[in-house]
Design an enzyme around this catalytic site. Structure first.
Site, PDB file in Angstrom:
ATOM      1  N   LYS A  13     -27.293  69.939  53.385  1.00 54.05           N
ATOM      2  CA  LYS A  13     -27.581  68.704  54.129  1.00 54.05           C
ATOM      3  C   LYS A  13     -26.691  68.627  55.368  1.00 54.05           C
ATOM      4  O   LYS A  13     -27.154  68.290  56.455  1.00 54.05           O
ATOM      5  CB  LYS A  13     -27.338  67.481  53.239  1.00 54.05           C
ATOM      6  CG  LYS A  13     -28.383  67.297  52.144  1.00 54.05           C
ATOM      7  CD  LYS A  13     -27.969  66.241  51.124  1.00 54.05           C
ATOM      8  CE  LYS A  13     -28.948  66.215  49.957  1.00 54.05           C
ATOM      9  NZ  LYS A  13     -28.534  65.296  48.891  1.00 54.05           N
TER      10      LYS A  13
ATOM     11  N   GLN B 167     -24.142  61.462  46.313  1.00 55.23           N
ATOM     12  CA  GLN B 167     -24.818  62.549  45.611  1.00 55.23           C
ATOM     13  C   GLN B 167     -24.802  62.287  44.105  1.00 55.23           C
ATOM     14  O   GLN B 167     -23.770  61.918  43.541  1.00 55.23           O
ATOM     15  CB  GLN B 167     -24.121  63.877  45.938  1.00 55.23           C
ATOM     16  CG  GLN B 167     -24.801  65.100  45.396  1.00 55.23           C
ATOM     17  CD  GLN B 167     -26.115  65.435  46.081  1.00 55.23           C
ATOM     18  OE1 GLN B 167     -26.414  64.958  47.171  1.00 55.23           O
ATOM     19  NE2 GLN B 167     -26.921  66.244  45.431  1.00 55.23           N
TER      20      GLN B 167
ATOM     21  N   ASP C 165     -31.020  57.101  50.816  1.00 58.15           N
ATOM     22  CA  ASP C 165     -31.731  57.630  49.644  1.00 58.15           C
ATOM     23  C   ASP C 165     -32.820  56.671  49.153  1.00 58.15           C
ATOM     24  O   ASP C 165     -33.638  57.056  48.310  1.00 58.15           O
ATOM     25  CB  ASP C 165     -30.751  57.852  48.483  1.00 58.15           C
ATOM     26  CG  ASP C 165     -30.303  59.299  48.342  1.00 58.15           C
ATOM     27  OD1 ASP C 165     -31.094  60.207  48.671  1.00 58.15           O
ATOM     28  OD2 ASP C 165     -29.166  59.512  47.883  1.00 58.15           O
TER      29      ASP C 165
HETATM   30  N1  LIG Z   1     -28.213  61.067  46.035  1.00 55.69           N
HETATM   31  C1  LIG Z   1     -28.945  62.170  45.891  1.00 55.69           C
HETATM   32  N2  LIG Z   1     -29.950  62.396  46.748  1.00 55.69           N
HETATM   33  C2  LIG Z   1     -30.715  63.530  46.639  1.00 55.69           C
HETATM   34  O1  LIG Z   1     -31.658  63.748  47.436  1.00 55.69           O
HETATM   35  C3  LIG Z   1     -30.407  64.476  45.593  1.00 55.69           C
HETATM   36  C4  LIG Z   1     -29.350  64.172  44.732  1.00 55.69           C
HETATM   37  N3  LIG Z   1     -28.643  63.017  44.897  1.00 55.69           N
HETATM   38  N4  LIG Z   1     -29.030  65.017  43.715  1.00 55.69           N
HETATM   39  C5  LIG Z   1     -29.721  66.281  43.537  1.00 55.69           C
HETATM   40  C6  LIG Z   1     -31.127  66.259  44.064  1.00 55.69           C
HETATM   41  C7  LIG Z   1     -31.726  67.620  44.308  1.00 55.69           C
HETATM   42  N5  LIG Z   1     -32.028  67.682  45.723  1.00 55.69           N
HETATM   43  C8  LIG Z   1     -32.506  68.818  46.387  1.00 55.69           C
HETATM   44  C9  LIG Z   1     -32.425  68.971  47.750  1.00 55.69           C
HETATM   45  C10 LIG Z   1     -32.821  70.142  48.368  1.00 55.69           C
HETATM   46  C11 LIG Z   1     -33.320  71.203  47.672  1.00 55.69           C
HETATM   47  C12 LIG Z   1     -33.702  72.463  48.384  1.00 55.69           C
HETATM   48  O2  LIG Z   1     -33.408  72.630  49.554  1.00 55.69           O
HETATM   49  N6  LIG Z   1     -34.363  73.456  47.720  1.00 55.69           N
HETATM   50  C13 LIG Z   1     -34.765  74.725  48.349  1.00 55.69           C
HETATM   51  C14 LIG Z   1     -33.932  75.929  47.991  1.00 55.69           C
HETATM   52  C15 LIG Z   1     -32.774  75.735  47.073  1.00 55.69           C
HETATM   53  C16 LIG Z   1     -32.150  77.027  46.545  1.00 55.69           C
HETATM   54  O3  LIG Z   1     -32.546  78.130  46.969  1.00 55.69           O
HETATM   55  O4  LIG Z   1     -31.269  76.900  45.681  1.00 55.69           O
HETATM   56  C17 LIG Z   1     -36.201  75.042  47.971  1.00 55.69           C
HETATM   57  O5  LIG Z   1     -36.729  74.460  47.010  1.00 55.69           O
HETATM   58  O6  LIG Z   1     -36.800  75.879  48.640  1.00 55.69           O
HETATM   59  C18 LIG Z   1     -33.447  71.057  46.325  1.00 55.69           C
HETATM   60  C19 LIG Z   1     -33.059  69.869  45.690  1.00 55.69           C
HETATM   61  C20 LIG Z   1     -31.637  66.503  46.299  1.00 55.69           C
HETATM   62  N7  LIG Z   1     -31.118  65.653  45.410  1.00 55.69           N
HETATM   63 MG   LIG Z   2     -32.960  61.917  48.571  1.00 50.86          MG
END
Ligand SMILES: Nc1nc(=O)c2c([nH]1)NC[C@@H]1CN(c3ccc(C(=O)N[C@@H](CCC(=O)O)C(=O)O)cc3)C=[N+]21
Ligand SMILES: [Mg+2]
Ligand SMILES: NC(=O)C1=CN([C@@H]2O[C@H](COP(=O)(O)OP(=O)(O)OC[C@H]3O[C@@H](n4cnc5c(N)ncnc54)[C@H](OP(=O)(O)O)[C@@H]3O)[C@@H](O)[C@H]2O)C=CC1
Length: 288
Positions: A52, A96, A119
């Site tokens: 992020k 987070q 969020d």
């Molecule tokens: N307050 C809060 N807000 C959130 O938005 C939040 C959180 N807590 N806790 C955890 C989850 C999970 N999350 C993700 C964000 C990006 C990918 C992402 O970029 N994924 C990529 C690759 C990831 C990789 O290769 O490991 C993909 O799917 O292609 C995944 C999951 C946001 N979260």
């Molecule tokens: Mg979010």
């Protein structure tokens, strides 16, 4: 063969728009600011937070990452949230999840200024979404990003059947609200749901957010359905995979998101979009 919904590309296009909006704001001397608070040392959370931060910096958003020890008290954490609430250079605040045990996540989210709740987890914003109120307010980034992806398909959603598997505050519940607000007929499934396969086979739009690797098999999917896989799971080889058996589903679905490269990149891009939204709304600029 289904259309593979290219979340990475759609996220790239959205990020380009966001970058242009940031550049326009810069001409007025305005810099959108995002504060990300991370408590404890969960490795997965650390990776997300770093991603992020990198994306924000790349788009010209000011990004502040506040790393705090798992031993921090509820009162100290609330105090830090308050400093960002009162900091005019910060437009979006994100705590987070998950938080270490002992910290009351609900109370901390409720302490965030609803106008800086990037969020969309504050109860005021959750209520606005559920009521489908008009006007500007933040909503959960993952389902908002999914709505953006659905928008690229140019399929009519009104009156069609949606099934959302999972009922978390971050994905399932706000997703169901957004699909309902798009005039779909929505069913939410969870661990107590009986005959899940029979239900998912009724879905024109199927969104799966359970954290259960390959819960959804090929024959759980209606032919031609739009399948959105939110899952970020590890298979037996430690490889990143989804809640849907992609290889089987791709022959049944009309369109499907891959993991990785589907919902994940859209979540981050939407977080950046919504940071700029909050900045513009606070300045009473723009209307995105
Ligand atoms: N307050 C809060 N807000 C959130 O938005 C939040 C959180 N807590 N806790 C955890 C989850 C999970 N999350 C993700 C964000 C990006 C990918 C992402 O970029 N994924 C990529 C690759 C990831 C990789 O290769 O490991 C993909 O799917 O292609 C995944 C999951 C946001 N979260
Ligand atoms: Mg979010
Ligand atoms: N790509 C992204 O941007 C994001 C990805 N994720 C990923 O999405 C997945 C879900 O995340 P999240 O919503 O936070 O997870 P939660 O663990 O908070 O919620 C999971 C939900 O799935 C339901 N569920 C679990 N097992 C089953 C089952 N066998 N049948 C039916 N329902 C079931 C649970 O039901 P019950 O409520 O009854 O327990 C619960 O509502 C995870 O893999 C996570 O990593 C999450 C956020 C963002």
């Amino acid at each position: 063969m289904a259309i593979i919904i290219d979340g990475k590309q759609i996220a790239k296009d959205l990020n380009t728009q966001t970058q242009q909006r940031v550049a326009t704001l810069a001409q007025q001397g305005i810099v959108p600011g995002l504060a990300v608070i991370i408590v404890g040392d969960d490795p997965a959370s650390a990776i997300y937070v770093r991603n992020k931060h990198r994306k924000a910096v790349k788009l010209g958003i000011k990004s502040v990452v506040r790393e705090l020890p798992a031993t921090i008290s509820q009162a100290e954490l609330l105090e830090i949230v308050q400093t960002y609430n009162h900091d005019d250079s910060i437009h979006g605040i994100l705590v987070q999840s998950p938080l270490p045990v002992g910290l009351d996540e609900q109370a901390i989210v409720a302490a965030i200024d609803p106008a800086k709740d990037v969020d969309g987890f504050h109860p005021l914003n959750v209520g606005r979404l559920l009521a489908n109120l008009p006007g500007h307010y933040p909503v959960s980034c993952t389902p908002r990003g999914i709505m953006t992806m659905l928008g690229t398909l140019n399929e009519h959603l009104r009156g069609k059947q949606a099934v959302v598997v999972g009922r978390s505050m971050i994905v399932g519940r706000p997703m169901a609200a957004m699909l309902l607000n798009a005039d779909m007929t929505v069913t939410i499934a969870h661990v107590h749901t009986k005959h899940l396969s029979d239900l998912t086979r009724t879905a024109d739009v199927l969104v799966v957010a359970t954290g259960v690797t390959h819960l959804i098999k090929g024959n759980d999917i209606k032919r031609g359905a739009i399948v959105i896989d939110v899952g970020m799971d590890r298979d037996e080889n430690g490889k990143l995979t989804g809640d849907v058996d992609f290889d089987a589903a791709v022959d049944r679905a009309g369109a499907i998101t891959p993991v990785p490269g589907g919902v994940g990149p859209m979540t981050i891009a939407t977080l950046m979009q919504q940071t700029v939204d909050l900045c513009e709304w606070s300045e009473q600029l723009g209307s995105n």
